[in-house]
Design a protein around this motif. Structure first.
Motif, short mmCIF file in Angstrom:
data_model
loop_
_atom_site.label_atom_id
_atom_site.label_comp_id
_atom_site.label_asym_id
_atom_site.label_seq_id
_atom_site.Cartn_x
_atom_site.Cartn_y
_atom_site.Cartn_z
N LYS A 86 -9.58 67.76 54.46
CA LYS A 86 -9.70 66.64 55.40
C LYS A 86 -9.34 65.32 54.71
CE LYS A 86 -13.57 68.77 57.84
NZ LYS A 86 -15.03 68.75 58.01
N SER A 87 -9.62 65.22 53.42
CA SER A 87 -9.32 63.99 52.68
C SER A 87 -8.91 64.35 51.26
CB SER A 87 -10.54 63.06 52.67
OG SER A 87 -11.60 63.69 51.98
N VAL A 88 -8.22 63.42 50.61
CA VAL A 88 -7.70 63.67 49.25
C VAL A 88 -7.86 62.43 48.38
CG1 VAL A 88 -5.62 64.25 47.88
CG2 VAL A 88 -5.93 65.28 50.14
N ILE A 89 -8.31 62.64 47.15
CA ILE A 89 -8.29 61.56 46.16
C ILE A 89 -7.30 61.97 45.06
CG2 ILE A 89 -9.59 60.27 44.40
CD1 ILE A 89 -12.12 60.67 46.15
N VAL A 90 -6.28 61.16 44.85
CA VAL A 90 -5.31 61.44 43.78
C VAL A 90 -5.74 60.66 42.54
CG1 VAL A 90 -2.89 61.37 43.10
CG2 VAL A 90 -3.49 61.82 45.47
N VAL A 112 1.07 67.09 47.66
CA VAL A 112 0.11 66.83 48.74
C VAL A 112 0.94 66.32 49.92
CG1 VAL A 112 -1.87 65.47 49.50
CG2 VAL A 112 -1.65 66.10 47.09
N SER A 113 0.75 66.93 51.09
CA SER A 113 1.47 66.45 52.28
C SER A 113 0.49 66.35 53.44
CB SER A 113 2.64 67.38 52.61
OG SER A 113 2.16 68.70 52.72
N GLN A 114 0.90 65.63 54.48
CA GLN A 114 0.01 65.47 55.63
C GLN A 114 0.56 66.24 56.83
OE1 GLN A 114 -0.82 61.48 57.15
NE2 GLN A 114 -2.98 62.04 57.33
N ASN A 115 -0.37 66.83 57.58
CA ASN A 115 0.02 67.62 58.75
C ASN A 115 -0.11 66.78 60.02
OD1 ASN A 115 0.21 69.96 57.00
ND2 ASN A 115 -2.03 69.83 56.92
N SER A 116 0.42 67.31 61.12
CA SER A 116 0.40 66.52 62.36
C SER A 116 -1.02 66.25 62.86
CB SER A 116 1.23 67.23 63.43
OG SER A 116 0.76 68.55 63.55
N ASP A 117 -1.98 67.13 62.50
CA ASP A 117 -3.37 66.88 62.93
C ASP A 117 -4.12 65.99 61.93
OD1 ASP A 117 -3.68 68.54 60.76
OD2 ASP A 117 -4.87 70.06 61.78
N LYS A 118 -3.39 65.35 60.99
CA LYS A 118 -3.93 64.40 60.00
C LYS A 118 -4.66 65.07 58.83
CE LYS A 118 -2.50 60.83 62.35
NZ LYS A 118 -1.21 60.28 61.97
N THR A 119 -4.74 66.40 58.81
CA THR A 119 -5.28 67.07 57.64
C THR A 119 -4.20 67.05 56.55
OG1 THR A 119 -4.49 69.23 58.37
CG2 THR A 119 -6.75 68.60 59.02
N PHE A 120 -4.60 67.43 55.34
CA PHE A 120 -3.66 67.43 54.21
C PHE A 120 -3.48 68.86 53.71
CE2 PHE A 120 -5.59 63.26 54.38
CZ PHE A 120 -4.52 62.41 54.18
N THR A 121 -2.28 69.15 53.27
CA THR A 121 -2.03 70.45 52.62
C THR A 121 -1.87 70.20 51.13
OG1 THR A 121 -1.00 71.44 54.54
CG2 THR A 121 -0.44 72.41 52.43
N ARG A 171 -8.26 52.82 49.13
CA ARG A 171 -7.56 53.45 50.25
C ARG A 171 -6.06 53.19 50.12
NH1 ARG A 171 -11.45 50.90 54.88
NH2 ARG A 171 -10.52 49.04 53.94
N THR A 172 -5.27 54.22 50.31
CA THR A 172 -3.82 54.03 50.38
C THR A 172 -3.49 53.63 51.83
OG1 THR A 172 -3.29 56.26 51.09
CG2 THR A 172 -3.55 55.91 48.71
N ASP A 173 -2.21 53.50 52.13
CA ASP A 173 -1.87 53.18 53.52
C ASP A 173 -1.78 54.43 54.40
OD1 ASP A 173 0.46 54.13 52.43
OD2 ASP A 173 1.70 52.41 52.95
N VAL A 174 -2.21 55.58 53.87
CA VAL A 174 -2.35 56.79 54.70
C VAL A 174 -3.84 57.08 54.82
CG1 VAL A 174 -1.92 59.29 54.76
CG2 VAL A 174 -0.12 57.74 53.98
N LYS A 175 -4.34 57.09 56.04
CA LYS A 175 -5.78 57.30 56.24
C LYS A 175 -6.22 58.64 55.68
CE LYS A 175 -6.67 54.19 60.00
NZ LYS A 175 -6.43 53.97 61.42
N GLY A 176 -7.31 58.63 54.93
CA GLY A 176 -7.83 59.86 54.35
C GLY A 176 -7.29 60.16 52.96
N LEU A 177 -6.31 59.37 52.52
CA LEU A 177 -5.71 59.55 51.19
C LEU A 177 -6.10 58.36 50.30
CD1 LEU A 177 -3.69 61.16 49.34
CD2 LEU A 177 -1.92 59.64 50.21
N GLU A 228 -13.83 60.27 65.12
CA GLU A 228 -13.51 59.01 65.82
C GLU A 228 -12.12 58.52 65.42
OE1 GLU A 228 -16.45 56.08 64.72
OE2 GLU A 228 -17.97 57.64 64.77
N ILE A 229 -11.75 58.76 64.15
CA ILE A 229 -10.50 58.19 63.61
C ILE A 229 -9.27 58.93 64.12
CG2 ILE A 229 -9.19 57.77 61.46
CD1 ILE A 229 -11.98 57.49 60.08
N VAL A 230 -9.30 60.29 64.07
CA VAL A 230 -8.07 61.05 64.42
C VAL A 230 -7.93 61.28 65.93
CG1 VAL A 230 -7.85 62.18 62.18
CG2 VAL A 230 -9.19 63.28 63.97
#
Ligand code: FAD
Ligand code: NAP
Length: 314
Positions: A105-109, A84-93, A269-275, A312-314
């Motif tokens: 848009k968001s990920v739960i590990v 799982v990685s994060q893109n510059s627009d804050k989405t996740f791949t 919540r991790t320290d990465v928003k949306g993850l 609002e967040i991104v």
């Protein structure tokens, strides 16, 4: 693009899927490399999941969880997630082992953890039939019986103390004569009259028959010791399944503690928003089904809140 990607289909991932879809997220996929259910499906008897008057097998316990979650729209993709990685627009791949990729848009590990194996003969054969890696789960089956515990770390010593409250005797078998555990824990073990230490000892094998374990053979000072115990608890460390968070440069996507467990707050919540992280993979997890399910619900509620406010967040 997915609203939410859930990695792992154990109690945490399935509960996250149920709460996320029932809570209104539309496009939610749970990536589970095998059949949904998680680690508990290895257990022959679960008697501490609330609401069940009689013990059930792990398989029985988990049977309806996927069906229930999928009723509200959760999709299960039987894939192993590579990264799982994060893109510059804050989405996740979400990068899958088969080479495919998906955006979310968001990920739960919720990939859980795996107890390490000690590697002695009979360990695999009798796993779940006398060999256990969970004292909270299986300790009660040895009420007033003798058990063996293998390991010399905090987990082994803490679980030996826990088992000493249930079993008639606990043999604590360690390959060295000093322990890794905290000094206060060692002191409590040394003072406990129900715990007998067998040090500088190597487990040769666990033996038994179709009904389960009958004993354990240990080598100490060139001699063999045969302990006729029906239960053998192996606590030789845990592997947290955090590989999906490892980036190409070897760093983790979010902060993990020195054990590799994901650091989360009370909203998962991790320290990465949306993850988010839930269940056995997170720091200070109680490593119980009911707790993993609770984490999954909390993480999903947090993910809904995040996706709702995303603009609002991104
Ligand atoms: P898990 O259940 O471990 O689920 C994680 C899932 O993620 C797995 O299905 C795995 O296949 C999947 N996964 C991992 N990596 C990937 C990837 N890269 N891509 C896709 N999927 C992936 N707890 C109790 O409360 N009571 C008991 O009696 C009890 N007995 C137990 C007996 C045994 C033998 C064991 C092993 C555990 C027992 N536990 C018990 C503990 C309980 O099983 C765990 O605490 C619980 O399953 C944790 O749930 P989880 O969802 O966090 O992780
Ligand atoms: P651990 O600290 O890695 O200890 C594993 C133990 O198992 C060691 O004593 C090790 O022996 C032994 N071992 C390893 N492989 C073995 C094998 N193949 N055969 C026989 N013995 C083997 O693991 P843990 O106890 O699960 O703890 C993991 C981490 O969580 C630790 O850092 C621990 O401090 C932490 N933890 C903390 C708490 C707490 O703070 N209350 C509670 C639990 C865990 P050697 O010593 O010879 O290497």
């Amino acid at each position: 693009m997915l609203d939410l990607a859930i990695i792992g289909g154990g109690p945490a991932g399935l509960t996250a899927g149920l709460y996320a879809t029932r809570g209104g997220l539309k496009n939610v996929v749970m990536y589970e490399k095998g059949l949904p259910g998680g680690a508990i499906t290895q257990s022959s008897e679960v008697e501490n999941y609330p609401g069940y008057c009689e013990p059930v097998s792990g398989m029985e316990l988990m049977e309806c969880w996927p069906k229930q979650a999928m009723r509200f729209g959760l999709k299960h993709h039987m894939n192993e997630v590579k990264r799982v990685s994060q893109n510059s627009d804050k989405t996740f791949t979400i990068e899958l082992l088969d080479g495919n990729k998906e955006l979310a848009k968001s990920v739960i590990v919720a990939t859980g953890s795996t107890p390490k194996k000690a590697g002695f003969e009979g360990e695999e054969e009798f796993f779940g039939r006398g060999v256990s890696t969970c004292a909270t789960c299986d300790g009660f089956f040895y009420k007033d019986k003798e058990v063996a515990v293998i390991g010399g770390g905090d987990t082994a010593l803490e679980e030996a103390l826990y088992l000493a409250n249930i079993a008639s005797k606990v043999y604590l078998i360690h390959r060295r004569d000093t322990f890794r555990a905290a000094p206060s824990t060692i002191e409590r073990v040394l003072k406990n009259p129900k715990i007998e230490l067998i040090l500088n000892a190597r487990v040769k094998k666990v033996y038994g028959d179709e009904t389960g374990v009958k004993g354990i053979i240990i080598e100490q000072d060139g001699k063999e010791i045969d302990l006729k115990v029906p239960g053998v608890f192996v606590f030789v460390g845990m592997n947290v399944n955090n590989q999906v968070l490892k980036q190409e440069d070897g760093t983790f996507l979010c902060s993990v503690n020195k054990y590799g467990e994901v650091i989360v707050d009370l909203k998962m919540r991790t320290d990465v928003k949306g993850l988010f992280a839930a269940g056995d993979i997170r720091m200070e997890a109680a490593k119980q089904v009911v707790c993993a399910a609770g984490d999954g619900a909390v993480a999903a509620i947090s993910a809904i809140e995040y996706v709702d406010k995303l603009e609002e967040i991104v």
